[in-house]
Design a protein around this motif. Structure first.
Motif, mmCIF file in Angstrom:
data_model
loop_
_atom_site.group_PDB
_atom_site.id
_atom_site.type_symbol
_atom_site.label_atom_id
_atom_site.label_comp_id
_atom_site.label_asym_id
_atom_site.label_seq_id
_atom_site.Cartn_x
_atom_site.Cartn_y
_atom_site.Cartn_z
ATOM 1 N N ASN A 14 0.814 -1.216 0.000
ATOM 2 C CA ASN A 14 0.000 0.000 0.000
ATOM 3 C C ASN A 14 0.851 1.272 0.000
ATOM 4 O OD1 ASN A 14 -2.291 -1.574 0.143
ATOM 5 N ND2 ASN A 14 -2.446 -1.443 2.363
ATOM 6 N N TYR A 15 2.168 1.137 0.249
ATOM 7 C CA TYR A 15 3.013 2.315 0.442
ATOM 8 C C TYR A 15 4.248 2.255 -0.444
ATOM 9 C CZ TYR A 15 -0.032 2.349 4.463
ATOM 10 O OH TYR A 15 -1.153 2.319 5.247
ATOM 11 N N GLU A 71 -0.117 10.445 -0.096
ATOM 12 C CA GLU A 71 -1.068 9.353 0.111
ATOM 13 C C GLU A 71 -0.443 7.974 -0.067
ATOM 14 O OE1 GLU A 71 -1.701 10.982 -4.118
ATOM 15 O OE2 GLU A 71 -1.296 11.775 -2.091
ATOM 16 N N ARG A 72 0.816 7.943 -0.531
ATOM 17 C CA ARG A 72 1.516 6.669 -0.697
ATOM 18 C C ARG A 72 2.607 6.493 0.357
ATOM 19 N NH1 ARG A 72 -0.389 2.556 -3.122
ATOM 20 N NH2 ARG A 72 1.708 1.901 -3.714
ATOM 21 N N LEU A 87 3.498 5.924 4.561
ATOM 22 C CA LEU A 87 3.092 5.612 5.933
ATOM 23 C C LEU A 87 4.033 6.363 6.860
ATOM 24 C CD1 LEU A 87 1.351 3.988 7.955
ATOM 25 C CD2 LEU A 87 3.126 2.221 7.895
ATOM 26 N N MET A 102 -1.419 11.659 4.962
ATOM 27 C CA MET A 102 -0.675 10.407 5.043
ATOM 28 C C MET A 102 -1.356 9.435 5.998
ATOM 29 S SD MET A 102 3.245 11.709 5.504
ATOM 30 C CE MET A 102 4.072 12.702 4.254
ATOM 31 N N ASP A 103 -1.233 8.144 5.732
ATOM 32 C CA ASP A 103 -1.601 7.146 6.728
ATOM 33 C C ASP A 103 -0.619 7.250 7.884
ATOM 34 O OD1 ASP A 103 -3.736 6.219 5.312
ATOM 35 O OD2 ASP A 103 -2.884 4.259 4.840
ATOM 36 N N CYS A 156 0.946 5.445 11.559
ATOM 37 C CA CYS A 156 1.107 4.358 12.528
ATOM 38 C C CYS A 156 1.522 4.978 13.849
ATOM 39 C CB CYS A 156 2.159 3.357 12.055
ATOM 40 S SG CYS A 156 2.476 2.041 13.266
ATOM 41 N N GLN A 169 -7.403 9.657 14.076
ATOM 42 C CA GLN A 169 -7.343 8.389 13.370
ATOM 43 C C GLN A 169 -5.907 7.914 13.246
ATOM 44 O OE1 GLN A 169 -9.244 8.845 9.557
ATOM 45 N NE2 GLN A 169 -11.308 8.748 10.416
ATOM 46 N N ARG A 193 -3.964 4.564 11.142
ATOM 47 C CA ARG A 193 -4.143 3.368 10.309
ATOM 48 C C ARG A 193 -3.721 2.129 11.070
ATOM 49 N NH1 ARG A 193 -5.194 -0.508 8.144
ATOM 50 N NH2 ARG A 193 -5.068 -1.133 5.958
#
Length: 232
Positions: free
Chosen positions: A4-5, A175-176, A178, A196-197, A199, A213, A215
């Motif tokens: 996904n990244y 958006e790509r 993490l 960005m996602d 963690c 939020q 991910r």
């Protein structure tokens, strides 16, 4: 899942580096050098004032040069020790802190596993003198293709502009990416601002703040390779 990244950006302190240990060691050495109280009560006061001024930096109300001395001005006011030269005290502390390069357990191995699969960038709100020396003493720094230090670029998280040079250097879109970090106010907010996602390194197992939020949520960077399917 790592498919996904196209890249991963990592925070430094309390994500990879044991900043609590580094800060405490540097503080005690500095206080001893100036004949000031090197006890837990003084350290607790310092941590409070330091957190306050870093929050002010993130909000844009002070600059890094002010931060360096302001945290000690507030500390000495609280201790009733106003005769100590602030700039000399600050310089001593920064020198001591720059010598502390303790990584969190397992962090180096986790970075090595992640770097085999995706390009990495290191993004830190920090002071150049301190962070550059600490990073240079860490073998895994060579695994990062780009390093961003807030004082050097004049931008601090949560401002998403701090990511610009890393995005350009690694030729990736937000958006790509993490982004991995421990702070809600700077890291989590910066990821959200940049699209960005995120963690969240949640070592204390705290509840996710309302309206925020993440991910992924892990207790340690060492949990991330397995979560992303790249553990060996």
């Amino acid at each position: 899942m790592i498919d996904n990244y196209d890249a991963m950006f990592l925070d430094a302190d309390e994500t990879l580096f044991d900043y609590a240990a580094a800060e405490r060691a540097a503080f005690m050495l500095c206080m001893r050098s100036f004949g000031l109280p090197e006890d837990e009560a003084s350290y607790a006061l310092y941590r409070k004032h330091n957190a306050d001024v870093w929050s002010e930096l993130e909000q844009g109300s002070i600059d890094p040069e002010t931060l360096k001395v302001e945290r000690f001005r507030r500390l000495l006011d609280a201790l009733g020790r106003n005769g100590v030269p602030l700039r000399e005290l600050s310089a001593c502390y920064l020198d001591m802190l720059s010598r502390q390069a303790q990584l969190l357990p397992g962090a180096e191995n986790a970075v090595r596993m992640l770097a085999r699969h995706r390009p990495l960038a290191l993004i830190t709100n920090g002071l150049s003198l301190v962070q550059r020396r600490r990073f240079a003493a860490t073998p895994c720094i060579a695994l990062f293709r780009h390093v961003v230090i807030s004082e050097e670029v004049g931008i601090a998280k949560p401002d998403p502009a701090i990511f610009a040079s890393a995005l350009h250097a690694l030729r990736v879109a937000p958006e790509r990416v993490l982004y991995v970090g421990d702070s809600v106010s700077s890291d989590m907010r910066a990821a959200a601002n940049a699209g960005m996602d995120f963690c969240w390194i949640n070592a204390a197992n705290a509840a996710l703040p309302e309206d925020w939020q993440a991910r992924f949520i892990v207790r340690s960077i060492t949990d991330l390779p397995a979560l992303l399917g790249v553990a060996e």
